[in-house]
Motif scaffolding. Structure first.
Motif: not given
Length: 373
Positions: A241-242, A245, A258, A330, A333
């Motif tokens: 996820v990081k 992003e 986003s 991402y 999420s």
């Protein structure tokens, strides 16, 4: 008034406002000019003021003389008009030749300043700049990538620039620097930052309907270590996820939010698993296959209401499978759907979890055996 101030203080102390990120602290300079933050800035500002004051001097002199002569030699009763205009050879040569020397000086100083920005010194750090609708990507010599630029004070840095779509222009007001970025070729410029802090970087060439959003920050650090700490990103040690992003901010944020708010393209929050109406009348569920196809072949399926052909460029050959997976994770999420990686027993964290699970199981077995006795 006191009640209003108290209300504002309460709003500022509320949990909702406490989570709002602070605006970047820029060093903006004065009313006339941004702060001088490069080795070029002082000379460029000097030339601006030299041209300004010389122009003002001649404007006041010429217009003032014109008004004086209009009033002095206006038509009046009883005054005869001169048969032919008179002239002064020395005066006419002086006001033609002397300003010419000023123009030559302007040209020489301007040319020297231009070439100084185009020809970098020998020992420079080189940063690769990628411009695309509507964001920036900076690639450093050690392979780090960021969506905002990080430099070191008093360290000469050369920028090798390319555009992935249309004409863009790199513009940093505090550096007094603008450079066109042309598709199909590389352009270069360089800078020696002389002041630490955060400054603004814009695209100064109209490049589409998201042009005004194509801006980012330039942070000038005091040391190389500080700069490297800000740009370092260990892709293999960060959660998907990081990583996603970070890629989103570099590759996608120019056209997509986003949140659910639209930019050039749709907002990406809460779209995963949603049925979308296509421009050909069909419907499709936003899933892994659709997401991958949209990255690699943007014109294959276009959501109703958006132009065809798509303004989105293909990422075929630009993103590998890992990077596509990170971006996908991402975006999931943003809809509350996150694929958490299964702990690896060989990794320290996974081994600790397994050991804890084993201890809990042993404790449970001991308790059961004690109850049976």
């Amino acid at each position: 008034m006191i009640d209003m101030l108290n209300a504002l203080n309460l709003i500022g102390q509320s949990d909702e406002w406490a989570n709002v990120p602070e605006a970047p602290t820029y060093i903006d300079g004065t009313y006339w000019f941004p702060v001088q933050a490069s080795s070029f800035a002082n000379k460029i500002d000097f030339m601006f003021y030299a041209i300004f004051w010389v122009s003002l001097f001649f404007f006041v002199g010429i217009v003032g003389a014109m008004l004086y002569f209009v009033i002095k030699y206006r038509r009046r009763p009883g005054r005869q008009v001169e048969k032919s205009p008179s002239h002064n050879t020395v005066l006419e040569i002086a006001w033609s030749v002397l300003p010419g020397f000023l123009l030559i000086w302007f040209f020489i100083e301007g040319a020297n300043g231009y070439f100084a920005q185009r020809v970098s010194p020998g020992d420079v750090e080189q940063i690769h700049v990628v411009a695309r609708q509507f964001n920036w990507q900076f690639i450093y010599p050690n392979g780090d990538m960021t969506s905002d630029l990080h430099l070191v004070r008093n360290r000469p840095t050369e920028f090798v620039m390319e555009s992935r779509d249309v004409l863009h222009a790199w513009y940093v007001p505090a550096f007094r620097q603008k450079q066109d970025i042309v598709p199909g070729r590389y352009t270069k410029t360089w800078v020696k930052p002389t002041r630490s802090g955060m400054f603004r970087l814009y695209c100064a060439e109209y490049c589409g309907d998201g042009h005004s959003m194509m801006k980012t920050n330039v942070t000038v650090h005091e040391t190389v270590e500080s700069r490297d700490a800000a740009t370092r990103w260990l892709w293999d040690q960060e959660p998907p996820v990081k990583n996603g992003e970070r890629l989103f901010n570099m590759q996608c944020s120019g056209c997509h939010n986003s949140t659910e708010q639209k930019k050039t393209g749709p907002g990406l929050a809460n779209i995963w698993g949603k049925q979308e109406q296509m421009d050909d009348g069909s419907t499709i569920v936003v899933d892994e296959n659709y997401f991958r196809e949209s990255l690699l072949n943007p014109n294959a399926k276009i959501v109703a209401g958006y132009a065809r052909p798509s303004q989105m460029n293909s990422f075929q050959g630009k993103l590998n499978d890992d990077q596509i997976f990170w971006l996908m994770t991402y975006v999931k999420s943003l809809s509350g759907v996150v694929d958490e990686p299964t702990p690896d027993p060989g990794v320290e964290g996974g081994a600790v979890d397994d050991a804890q699970a084993a201890d809990a199981a042993a404790e449970s077995d001991g308790q059961i055996q004690q109850d049976n006795n």
